[in-house]
Structures are given as structure tokens and as C-alpha cells.
Design a protein around this motif. Structure first.
Motif, mmCIF file in Angstrom:
data_model
loop_
_atom_site.group_PDB
_atom_site.id
_atom_site.type_symbol
_atom_site.label_atom_id
_atom_site.label_comp_id
_atom_site.label_asym_id
_atom_site.label_seq_id
_atom_site.Cartn_x
_atom_site.Cartn_y
_atom_site.Cartn_z
ATOM 1 N N PRO A 94 16.586 59.416 -37.713
ATOM 2 C CA PRO A 94 16.820 58.147 -37.029
ATOM 3 C C PRO A 94 17.969 58.291 -36.036
ATOM 4 O O PRO A 94 19.124 58.103 -36.375
ATOM 5 C CB PRO A 94 17.174 57.196 -38.171
ATOM 6 N N LEU A 95 17.624 58.686 -34.816
ATOM 7 C CA LEU A 95 18.649 58.891 -33.787
ATOM 8 C C LEU A 95 18.841 57.650 -32.928
ATOM 9 O O LEU A 95 19.685 57.631 -32.050
ATOM 10 C CB LEU A 95 18.251 60.060 -32.877
ATOM 11 N N THR A 96 18.013 56.623 -33.206
ATOM 12 C CA THR A 96 18.010 55.484 -32.291
ATOM 13 C C THR A 96 19.329 54.714 -32.309
ATOM 14 O O THR A 96 19.634 54.001 -31.356
ATOM 15 C CB THR A 96 16.859 54.511 -32.626
ATOM 16 N N ASP A 97 20.132 54.876 -33.365
ATOM 17 C CA ASP A 97 21.419 54.174 -33.374
ATOM 18 C C ASP A 97 22.568 55.081 -32.925
ATOM 19 O O ASP A 97 23.729 54.736 -33.094
ATOM 20 C CB ASP A 97 21.702 53.593 -34.768
ATOM 21 N N VAL B 216 17.285 59.825 -28.878
ATOM 22 C CA VAL B 216 18.666 59.341 -28.935
ATOM 23 C C VAL B 216 18.704 57.952 -28.282
ATOM 24 O O VAL B 216 18.279 57.788 -27.140
ATOM 25 C CB VAL B 216 19.630 60.313 -28.212
ATOM 26 N N GLY B 217 19.194 56.968 -29.012
ATOM 27 C CA GLY B 217 19.018 55.579 -28.602
ATOM 28 C C GLY B 217 19.816 55.130 -27.387
ATOM 29 O O GLY B 217 19.371 54.286 -26.623
ATOM 30 N N ARG B 218 21.021 55.687 -27.230
ATOM 31 C CA ARG B 218 21.849 55.218 -26.120
ATOM 32 C C ARG B 218 22.558 56.404 -25.468
ATOM 33 O O ARG B 218 23.127 57.256 -26.159
ATOM 34 C CB ARG B 218 22.879 54.214 -26.603
ATOM 35 N N ILE B 219 22.521 56.433 -24.146
ATOM 36 C CA ILE B 219 23.182 57.503 -23.407
ATOM 37 C C ILE B 219 24.140 56.877 -22.405
ATOM 38 O O ILE B 219 23.746 56.013 -21.609
ATOM 39 C CB ILE B 219 22.144 58.406 -22.717
ATOM 40 N N ILE B 220 25.399 57.286 -22.493
ATOM 41 C CA ILE B 220 26.401 56.833 -21.526
ATOM 42 C C ILE B 220 26.641 57.993 -20.574
ATOM 43 O O ILE B 220 26.981 59.103 -21.006
ATOM 44 C CB ILE B 220 27.711 56.428 -22.241
ATOM 45 N N VAL C 98 23.519 69.215 -29.583
ATOM 46 C CA VAL C 98 23.818 67.792 -29.790
ATOM 47 C C VAL C 98 22.972 67.239 -30.935
ATOM 48 O O VAL C 98 23.479 66.552 -31.827
ATOM 49 C CB VAL C 98 23.555 66.976 -28.500
ATOM 50 N N LEU C 99 21.680 67.573 -30.937
ATOM 51 C CA LEU C 99 20.805 67.079 -32.017
ATOM 52 C C LEU C 99 21.269 67.605 -33.371
ATOM 53 O O LEU C 99 21.293 66.869 -34.356
ATOM 54 C CB LEU C 99 19.349 67.489 -31.756
ATOM 55 N N GLN C 100 21.661 68.886 -33.409
ATOM 56 C CA GLN C 100 22.170 69.451 -34.672
ATOM 57 C C GLN C 100 23.382 68.668 -35.166
ATOM 58 O O GLN C 100 23.490 68.345 -36.352
ATOM 59 C CB GLN C 100 22.586 70.907 -34.480
ATOM 60 N N ILE C 101 24.308 68.374 -34.257
ATOM 61 C CA ILE C 101 25.535 67.659 -34.654
ATOM 62 C C ILE C 101 25.165 66.260 -35.144
ATOM 63 O O ILE C 101 25.629 65.812 -36.191
ATOM 64 C CB ILE C 101 26.532 67.585 -33.475
ATOM 65 N N LEU C 102 24.293 65.574 -34.400
ATOM 66 C CA LEU C 102 23.912 64.208 -34.789
ATOM 67 C C LEU C 102 23.218 64.198 -36.142
ATOM 68 O O LEU C 102 23.451 63.322 -36.969
ATOM 69 C CB LEU C 102 22.988 63.595 -33.736
ATOM 70 N N GLU C 103 22.355 65.172 -36.368
ATOM 71 C CA GLU C 103 21.561 65.160 -37.589
ATOM 72 C C GLU C 103 22.308 65.744 -38.783
ATOM 73 O O GLU C 103 21.917 65.534 -39.918
ATOM 74 C CB GLU C 103 20.229 65.874 -37.348
#
Lengths: 255, 64
Positions: free
Chosen positions: A72-75, A99-103, A245-250
Motif C-alpha cells: 500500500p504505497l498510496t499513502d 506511490v500516492g503523492r509526489i512533491i 525508493v520502493l525498497q525503502i518505502l516497503e
């Protein structure tokens, strides 16, 4: 009767609205896309519209990412410093991954010289890159939120713009700015993924170097601007960065 | 001390900036972690290193 392109086929229909069309032709489907835009409300159909009706039981993002409930990367929020070759590609990869939000921040406009490696096209010439990337991402998945800042980044505005991010990416082309970002972001306590070495057409391996528990540098570490920067190796480096980035998020190591 | 994983020896009281320059690094393009912590570039000239330290150094190249 009117003619539309329905799921790829030229089709004559009697229905006048998208909801009538969905109910009449594909009642088990739940997403209607008209000329590239998912419509959430019942909408009048225009002749020769290109309409796609599909089944997305878990919603549009779930249907696009194909990850199910694994991730669940949307948050999550990822910050991208720069919307050039690295930044535009990383943003695209992360958006496709859900990924839900990108700044994203960049002060430049799209020029001819960007089209050899950045995701923009002729239609984006003259636009600020952050507006162009918002358009690109919206065309892939309008559920992904892109927040753009048309500012030149420095030690002062970086903490203001990116303070809420779970992970940040360094996507500058100037080596002095890359070093500045490492210094500034490390003080913010946000994990950072940098790029260094993706020029030319050589075989230098795209590596991930771990500098600390929260700072990574991706790239071949050597090739520089003098070799010219082309799409394949920039996209390769952006891919390695987005993957980190995905590895860190997950891994849940983010804040 | 260790620099990018390699054992090197430095004299007591060596300044980080002097050592980096002697190794060919261009300070403004370089990120330095001393024992896992980023050293702000403004602090590099006043930072002293010793043989118990561990450095990770990145010399950034242009392109992006």
C-alpha cells in the motif's frame, strides 16, 4: 444512433451517456475512460469519442499497479529535487508503481534539448517542467497527486518544500547542487537517494552505494556531462533510484 | 582510519579539508560522512580527523 470507438472498435450505439453505455454493454465493469480521462460521473457522450470500459475491482490505481494488497504505497509521499532526465523518469516510475503523492521542484521550462532524455514531448515545449510532469502523470494515473514547485532549490526552501516526504530523490545535474542536497536533506532526517554517473553510452554498471542507513548513491559514479547525457543510461539510473525508493518505502524504514 | 572501506593512515591533528584536497577531491562537489554523519561543507575546514575515524566520501559527477 451515433458512432464511437468503444474498447478499440468503431461501434454504433443508441446510448447517450457513459452510465447507460456501461450498464448496457459492460454491466460487470466499473471504470469508464473517455478520451483518456476516467469519468466518475455520468457524462454525455460525444460522437467519435474514444471510450474504454474496464473492470478494476480494487480501483484504478490497483488495476494499474498490479500489486494487489502487497504494497500500500498510496499513502506515501516522495520528494523529487529536479524534474529533468532523472526527475521526470523517477516520477514516472514511482507513479506507475502506485506511490500516492509526489512533491517535485524545478524552475526550468521544457526545451528542445530536454527531449533526448526527459519524458516530455513536443506538446510540452515552453511549459514549466513541474507543470509538464503533472500532465504526464495525470495521463498515466490521475489518482496520483503531483505537487509542483517552480522554485530554484536551496538550503532554505528545501526543508519547507519537502518536510513531509517519506523519502527524497536527488535529481539535479550540477554536482555542487547534488552535494548541497545531501547536506540539507540529511539534516532533515529523511532518507535520500542520489544519482551520480549516468552519462554517455558506455557499459559502466549502474550500482547502488550505501553511504549510511539513510543515504544511497546510484549510478556508475564516473561518467560525466562531457560525454553527453542520453535517454538509455539516464533512464537506467532513474530506474535504479526509483527501485531503491520502493525498497525503502516497503521496508518500513521511512518515517 | 577507513576511507571508503580502505585502511589509510593520517597524522594526528589532520584537517579533513587538507586530507580531502590532498586526495584530489573538489570540496564543493563532495559529500563526506564522518562516522556515519554528513559533515556540512562549511564545517569541513574546521573538522579534525584521526586514525579511529571512518569516512565515506562521494565525489559527485554532473548529469541528470
Amino acid at each position: 444512433m451515433m458512432k464511437i470507438i468503444l474498447n478499440g472498435e468503431l461501434t454504433e450505439i443508441t446510448e447517450e451517456t457513459t452510465e447507460e453505455l456501461r450498464e448496457g454493454w459492460f454491466p460487470d465493469c466499473n471504470v469508464v475512460v473517455v478520451d483518456g480521462v476516467p469519468v466518475t460521473e455520468d457524462t454525455w457522450i460525444e460522437e467519435y469519442s474514444r471510450i474504454y470500459i474496464g473492470k478494476c475491482p480494487g480501483g484504478l490505481t490497483d488495476a494499474i499497479t498490479q500489486r494487489g494488497n502487497i504494497s500500500p504505497l498510496t499513502d506515501k509521499t516522495v520528494g523529487i529535487a529536479g524534474a529533468g532526465g532523472l526527475g521526470s523518469n523517477i516520477t514516472t516510475f514511482l507513479a506507475r508503481s502506485g506511490v500516492g503523492r509526489i512533491i517535485i521542484a524545478d524552475y526550468d521550462r521544457v526545451e528542445f534539448s530536454n527531449l533526448n532524455r526527459q519524458v516530455y514531448n513536443l506538446n510540452h515545449l515552453g511549459l514549466f517542467k513541474v507543470d509538464a510532469i503533472s500532465e504526464v502523470i495525470s495521463a498515466i494515473n490521475p489518482e496520483i497527486e503531483v505537487i509542483g514547485f517552480t522554485e530554484k532549490l536551496d538550503e532554505v526552501n528545501i526543508p519547507r518544500i519537502f518536510s513531509g516526504c517519506d523519502v527524497m530523490c536527488e535529481a539535479f545535474d550540477d554536482p555542487t547542487e547534488k552535494a548541497m542536497l545531501v547536506e540539507t536533506v540529511s539534516a532533515m532526517g529523511i532518507p535520500l537517494v542520489c544519482g551520480s554517473g549516468m552519462a554517455g553510452i558506455g557499459d559502466g554498471e549502474m550500482k547502488v552505494r550505501k553511504l549510511s542507513d539513510s543515504i544511497y548513491v546510484c549510478g556508475d559514479g564516473k561518467s560525466d556531462l562531457s560525454e553527453g547525457v542520453l535517454a538509455p543510461r539516464v533512464a537506467a539510473c532513474a530506474g535504479v533510484m526509483a527501485n531503491k525508493v520502493l525498497q525503502i518505502l516497503e521496508s518500513g524504514k521511512d518515517r | 582510519m577507513k576511507a571508503n572501506g580502505e585502511e589509510v593512515s593520517v597524522a594526528d591533528g589532520t584537517k579533513l579539508s587538507d586530507w580531502l584536497i590532498s586526495q584530489g577531491y573538489v570540496l564543493e562537489k563532495t559529500a563526506v560522512l564522518l562516522n556515519g554523519v554528513v559533515v556540512p561543507r562549511a564545517k569541513i575546514p574546521e573538522t579534525v580527523i584521526s586514525n579511529t575515524d571512518c569516512l565515506e566520501i562521494v565525489s559527485f559527477v554532473g548529469g541528470g
